[in-house]
Design a protein around this motif. Sequence first.
Motif, short mmCIF file in Angstrom:
data_model
loop_
_atom_site.label_atom_id
_atom_site.label_comp_id
_atom_site.label_asym_id
_atom_site.label_seq_id
_atom_site.Cartn_x
_atom_site.Cartn_y
_atom_site.Cartn_z
N ARG A 153 34.53 -11.51 45.28
CA ARG A 153 33.29 -10.62 44.84
C ARG A 153 33.92 -8.63 44.85
NH1 ARG A 153 29.88 -10.82 41.43
NH2 ARG A 153 29.79 -12.67 41.91
N GLU A 203 34.28 -6.71 41.13
CA GLU A 203 33.44 -5.50 40.82
C GLU A 203 34.75 -4.36 40.48
OE1 GLU A 203 30.48 -4.32 41.00
OE2 GLU A 203 30.29 -7.01 41.06
N PRO A 208 32.50 -14.13 38.45
CA PRO A 208 33.34 -13.24 38.08
C PRO A 208 35.23 -13.95 38.65
CG PRO A 208 32.67 -14.26 40.18
CD PRO A 208 31.97 -15.40 39.75
#
Length: 159
Positions: A17, A21, A80
């Motif tokens: 994650r 990001e 992702p």
Amino acid sequence: MKIYSFKRLQVLPVSLRDAWEFFASPKNLAMITPPEMGFNILYRSGGEKMYSGQIIRYRIKLPFGISVEWVTEITHVEEPFFFVDEQRSGPYSLWHHQHHFREVGDGIEIADEVNYSIPYGFLGRFAHFLFVKKQVNAIFDYRAKILVQHFCNETKGRP
């Protein structure tokens, strides 16, 4: 047209994650690009986060101080796990860059695969031999170093 391939793997001690990001934000491109390339985003469609169809226009410096505009499109995104950027105009005849992310052990593996071609036939192949191949490697060497600094400093002190 001669097509060159470049592959690079890097493992970082960060969550999938957190890595996503970071890479999903075009504003982080300047941080992971060598300063001598003078990377500057001129335009970005949409918001702060990457999406399929996003257009990013920037200016970079090539060897010998040649400044060019480069336009890329984010063509595929599967959050992702991967995204693809492709050149729409710029210094290459072809630029297709796949970014893959997967969890491994205590972190993630980033796998980059770039397929690219240089214009100008024999002169382009000669330029690749002389400096383009070295420059592509140097860009990813720099990026690897900055990613380690960024993510390892960020994770220090975590339980």
